[in-house]
Design a protein around this motif. Sequence first.
Motif: not given
Length: 257
Positions: A186-191, A213-215
Amino acid sequence: MDLELKDKVVLVTGGSDGLGAALVRRLGAEGARVALCGRRAERVEAVAKELAASGADVIGVAADVTRTADLERFIGAAVERWGRIDALVNNAGRSAAGPFEAQSDEVWEEDLQLKLHAAVRATRLVLPHLRAAGGGSVVNTLAVSAKAPSGGSTPTSVSRAAGLALTKALSNELGPDNIRVNAVLIGLIESGQWVRKAEQQGIALDELYASLSSGVPLGRVGRAEEFADLVAFLLSARGAYLTGTGINLDGGMCPVV
Protein backbone atom coordinates in the motif's frame (compact mmCIF):
# COMPACT_ATOMS: atom_id res chain seq x y z
CA MET A 1 -18.00 -11.36 -11.25
CA ASP A 2 -18.41 -14.30 -8.87
CA LEU A 3 -15.27 -14.56 -6.76
CA GLU A 4 -16.36 -18.00 -5.51
CA LEU A 5 -15.61 -17.06 -1.92
CA LYS A 6 -18.92 -18.30 -0.53
CA ASP A 7 -18.35 -20.51 2.53
CA LYS A 8 -14.56 -20.16 2.26
CA VAL A 9 -12.97 -19.72 5.69
CA VAL A 10 -10.73 -16.65 5.72
CA LEU A 11 -8.69 -15.42 8.70
CA VAL A 12 -7.77 -11.73 8.89
CA THR A 13 -5.35 -10.38 11.47
CA GLY A 14 -5.75 -6.69 12.26
CA GLY A 15 -9.31 -7.04 11.03
CA SER A 16 -11.03 -4.75 13.48
CA ASP A 17 -10.05 -1.36 12.07
CA GLY A 18 -9.08 0.49 8.91
CA LEU A 19 -8.03 -1.67 5.98
CA GLY A 20 -8.72 -4.90 7.83
CA ALA A 21 -12.26 -3.89 8.75
CA ALA A 22 -12.96 -2.90 5.13
CA LEU A 23 -11.67 -6.30 4.03
CA VAL A 24 -13.77 -8.37 6.43
CA ARG A 25 -16.87 -6.41 5.33
CA ARG A 26 -16.05 -7.22 1.70
CA LEU A 27 -15.45 -10.89 2.45
CA GLY A 28 -18.66 -11.10 4.44
CA ALA A 29 -20.58 -9.59 1.54
CA GLU A 30 -19.09 -12.28 -0.71
CA GLY A 31 -20.42 -15.00 1.57
CA ALA A 32 -17.09 -16.01 3.08
CA ARG A 33 -16.85 -17.24 6.63
CA VAL A 34 -14.62 -14.70 8.35
CA ALA A 35 -12.51 -14.84 11.50
CA LEU A 36 -10.98 -11.52 12.51
CA CYS A 37 -8.70 -10.54 15.33
CA GLY A 38 -7.36 -7.35 16.85
CA ARG A 39 -5.95 -6.11 20.11
CA ARG A 40 -8.94 -4.01 21.21
CA ALA A 41 -11.68 -6.37 22.37
CA GLU A 42 -14.43 -3.76 22.11
CA ARG A 43 -13.55 -2.93 18.52
CA VAL A 44 -13.31 -6.60 17.54
CA GLU A 45 -16.72 -7.22 19.07
CA ALA A 46 -18.27 -4.21 17.33
CA VAL A 47 -17.06 -5.24 13.85
CA ALA A 48 -18.05 -8.87 14.41
CA LYS A 49 -21.55 -7.81 15.51
CA GLU A 50 -21.87 -5.52 12.49
CA LEU A 51 -21.00 -8.34 10.10
CA ALA A 52 -23.27 -10.82 11.87
CA ALA A 53 -26.16 -8.35 11.64
CA SER A 54 -25.66 -8.23 7.88
CA GLY A 55 -25.97 -12.01 7.69
CA ALA A 56 -22.27 -12.90 7.57
CA ASP A 57 -20.89 -15.97 9.34
CA VAL A 58 -18.19 -14.39 11.51
CA ILE A 59 -16.21 -14.73 14.69
CA GLY A 60 -14.09 -12.08 16.38
CA VAL A 61 -11.22 -12.86 18.73
CA ALA A 62 -9.31 -10.34 20.82
CA ALA A 63 -5.69 -11.29 20.23
CA ASP A 64 -2.19 -9.84 20.15
CA VAL A 65 -0.50 -11.38 17.10
CA THR A 66 2.94 -10.95 18.64
CA ARG A 67 1.97 -13.64 21.18
CA THR A 68 2.06 -17.20 19.91
CA ALA A 69 -0.59 -18.33 22.39
CA ASP A 70 -2.99 -15.65 21.12
CA LEU A 71 -2.44 -16.70 17.51
CA GLU A 72 -3.03 -20.34 18.43
CA ARG A 73 -6.26 -19.37 20.19
CA PHE A 74 -7.42 -17.30 17.21
CA ILE A 75 -6.72 -20.02 14.65
CA GLY A 76 -8.12 -22.68 16.96
CA ALA A 77 -11.39 -20.78 17.27
CA ALA A 78 -11.81 -20.74 13.49
CA VAL A 79 -11.05 -24.45 13.16
CA GLU A 80 -13.41 -25.30 16.00
CA ARG A 81 -16.19 -23.26 14.39
CA TRP A 82 -15.81 -24.33 10.76
CA GLY A 83 -13.43 -27.31 10.70
CA ARG A 84 -11.16 -25.87 8.01
CA ILE A 85 -9.15 -22.84 6.86
CA ASP A 86 -8.95 -21.71 3.24
CA ALA A 87 -7.03 -18.43 3.47
CA LEU A 88 -5.05 -16.12 5.73
CA VAL A 89 -4.49 -12.37 5.45
CA ASN A 90 -1.56 -11.12 7.53
CA ASN A 91 -2.75 -7.54 7.93
CA ALA A 92 -1.74 -6.55 11.47
CA GLY A 93 0.60 -3.58 11.61
CA ARG A 94 1.07 0.08 12.36
CA SER A 95 3.28 2.89 11.14
CA ALA A 96 6.71 3.08 12.75
CA ALA A 97 9.11 5.24 10.81
CA GLY A 98 11.59 7.97 11.60
CA PRO A 99 15.26 8.95 11.56
CA PHE A 100 17.49 5.89 11.83
CA GLU A 101 19.50 7.19 14.80
CA ALA A 102 16.32 7.85 16.76
CA GLN A 103 15.15 4.23 16.59
CA SER A 104 16.17 2.15 19.59
CA ASP A 105 16.66 -1.61 19.68
CA GLU A 106 13.27 -1.86 21.36
CA VAL A 107 11.55 -0.03 18.48
CA TRP A 108 13.21 -2.33 15.95
CA GLU A 109 12.28 -5.45 17.90
CA GLU A 110 8.64 -4.38 18.34
CA ASP A 111 8.30 -3.62 14.64
CA LEU A 112 9.83 -6.88 13.50
CA GLN A 113 7.69 -8.85 15.96
CA LEU A 114 4.48 -7.22 14.74
CA LYS A 115 5.11 -7.09 11.00
CA LEU A 116 7.38 -10.04 10.29
CA HIS A 117 7.45 -12.61 13.06
CA ALA A 118 3.68 -12.51 13.56
CA ALA A 119 3.15 -13.26 9.86
CA VAL A 120 5.72 -16.07 10.02
CA ARG A 121 4.00 -17.65 13.01
CA ALA A 122 0.46 -17.25 11.72
CA THR A 123 1.37 -18.71 8.33
CA ARG A 124 3.17 -21.64 9.91
CA LEU A 125 0.16 -22.37 12.13
CA VAL A 126 -2.37 -22.35 9.28
CA LEU A 127 -0.30 -24.41 6.82
CA PRO A 128 -1.56 -27.84 7.99
CA HIS A 129 -5.13 -26.61 7.59
CA LEU A 130 -4.52 -25.15 4.14
CA ARG A 131 -2.97 -28.41 3.01
CA ALA A 132 -5.88 -30.38 4.46
CA ALA A 133 -8.26 -28.17 2.47
CA GLY A 134 -6.43 -29.03 -0.74
CA GLY A 135 -4.70 -25.66 -1.00
CA GLY A 136 -5.45 -22.05 -0.27
CA SER A 137 -4.13 -18.53 -0.26
CA VAL A 138 -2.04 -16.23 1.92
CA VAL A 139 -1.93 -12.47 1.40
CA ASN A 140 0.52 -10.25 3.25
CA THR A 141 -0.26 -6.56 3.67
CA LEU A 142 2.98 -4.62 3.14
CA ALA A 143 3.95 -1.11 2.04
CA VAL A 144 5.57 0.33 -1.08
CA SER A 145 8.54 1.31 1.09
CA ALA A 146 9.48 -2.38 0.93
CA LYS A 147 10.46 -1.78 -2.71
CA ALA A 148 11.50 1.86 -2.56
CA PRO A 149 12.53 2.90 0.97
CA SER A 150 13.02 6.59 1.57
CA GLY A 151 15.13 8.25 4.22
CA GLY A 152 13.44 8.23 7.60
CA SER A 153 11.44 5.10 6.79
CA THR A 154 13.04 2.66 9.22
CA PRO A 155 12.18 0.30 10.78
CA THR A 156 8.96 -0.11 8.79
CA SER A 157 10.62 -0.25 5.37
CA VAL A 158 13.02 -2.96 6.54
CA SER A 159 10.28 -5.05 8.17
CA ARG A 160 8.15 -4.75 5.04
CA ALA A 161 11.06 -5.67 2.76
CA ALA A 162 11.52 -8.81 4.83
CA GLY A 163 7.81 -9.51 4.38
CA LEU A 164 8.21 -9.21 0.62
CA ALA A 165 11.09 -11.71 0.66
CA LEU A 166 8.98 -14.03 2.81
CA THR A 167 6.15 -13.77 0.28
CA LYS A 168 8.35 -14.78 -2.63
CA ALA A 169 10.12 -17.58 -0.77
CA LEU A 170 6.88 -19.13 0.44
CA SER A 171 5.24 -18.88 -2.98
CA ASN A 172 8.02 -21.04 -4.39
CA GLU A 173 8.01 -23.49 -1.50
CA LEU A 174 4.25 -23.89 -1.14
CA GLY A 175 3.24 -23.81 -4.80
CA PRO A 176 3.34 -27.63 -5.09
CA ASP A 177 0.75 -27.74 -2.27
CA ASN A 178 -1.56 -25.45 -4.28
CA ILE A 179 -1.02 -22.68 -1.73
CA ARG A 180 -0.63 -19.24 -3.27
CA VAL A 181 1.23 -16.44 -1.46
CA ASN A 182 0.97 -12.80 -2.57
CA ALA A 183 1.45 -9.34 -1.12
CA VAL A 184 -0.35 -6.02 -1.45
CA LEU A 185 1.97 -3.04 -1.04
CA ILE A 186 0.00 0.00 0.00
CA GLY A 187 0.88 3.60 -0.56
CA LEU A 188 -1.27 6.43 0.75
CA ILE A 189 -4.57 4.81 1.80
CA GLU A 190 -7.28 6.16 4.08
CA SER A 191 -6.84 4.83 7.61
CA GLY A 192 -7.24 5.64 11.25
CA GLN A 193 -3.59 6.67 11.57
CA TRP A 194 -4.19 9.64 9.25
CA VAL A 195 -7.30 10.64 11.19
CA ARG A 196 -5.24 10.68 14.37
CA LYS A 197 -2.43 12.61 12.69
CA ALA A 198 -4.85 15.28 11.46
CA GLU A 199 -6.23 15.62 14.98
CA GLN A 200 -2.72 15.94 16.40
CA GLN A 201 -1.86 18.66 13.89
CA GLY A 202 -5.18 20.43 14.42
CA ILE A 203 -6.12 20.41 10.72
CA ALA A 204 -9.01 18.99 8.72
CA LEU A 205 -8.57 15.45 7.42
CA ASP A 206 -9.23 16.56 3.84
CA GLU A 207 -6.47 19.14 4.18
CA LEU A 208 -4.01 16.51 5.35
CA TYR A 209 -4.96 14.14 2.54
CA ALA A 210 -4.57 16.94 -0.02
CA SER A 211 -1.06 17.70 1.17
CA LEU A 212 -0.03 14.05 1.28
CA SER A 213 -1.43 13.18 -2.15
CA SER A 214 0.43 15.93 -4.00
CA GLY A 215 3.03 13.37 -5.12
CA VAL A 216 0.51 10.73 -6.19
CA PRO A 217 0.06 10.56 -9.99
CA LEU A 218 -3.65 9.79 -9.63
CA GLY A 219 -3.89 12.84 -7.39
CA ARG A 220 -5.83 11.37 -4.51
CA VAL A 221 -5.73 9.14 -1.46
CA GLY A 222 -6.70 5.50 -1.93
CA ARG A 223 -9.83 4.12 -0.33
CA ALA A 224 -9.91 1.23 2.12
CA GLU A 225 -12.57 -0.40 -0.05
CA GLU A 226 -10.10 -0.49 -2.96
CA PHE A 227 -7.69 -2.42 -0.79
CA ALA A 228 -10.49 -4.81 0.18
CA ASP A 229 -11.45 -5.38 -3.45
CA LEU A 230 -7.89 -6.25 -4.45
CA VAL A 231 -7.27 -8.63 -1.56
CA ALA A 232 -10.62 -10.37 -2.10
CA PHE A 233 -9.62 -10.94 -5.73
CA LEU A 234 -6.23 -12.37 -4.74
CA LEU A 235 -7.93 -14.75 -2.31
CA SER A 236 -10.47 -15.87 -4.86
CA ALA A 237 -10.67 -18.43 -7.64
CA ARG A 238 -10.38 -15.55 -10.10
CA GLY A 239 -6.79 -15.06 -8.94
CA ALA A 240 -5.89 -18.73 -9.10
CA TYR A 241 -2.80 -18.23 -11.30
CA LEU A 242 -1.34 -15.40 -9.23
CA THR A 243 1.36 -16.24 -6.73
CA GLY A 244 4.68 -14.78 -5.62
CA THR A 245 3.74 -11.25 -6.64
CA GLY A 246 3.73 -7.95 -4.78
CA ILE A 247 1.11 -5.56 -6.17
CA ASN A 248 1.50 -1.82 -5.59
CA LEU A 249 -1.77 -0.23 -4.47
CA ASP A 250 -0.51 3.32 -4.46
CA GLY A 251 -2.00 5.41 -7.26
CA GLY A 252 1.33 5.18 -9.09
CA MET A 253 3.49 6.86 -6.44
CA CYS A 254 6.10 4.09 -6.09
CA PRO A 255 9.02 4.49 -8.55
CA VAL A 256 9.53 0.72 -8.60
CA VAL A 257 7.18 -1.57 -10.55
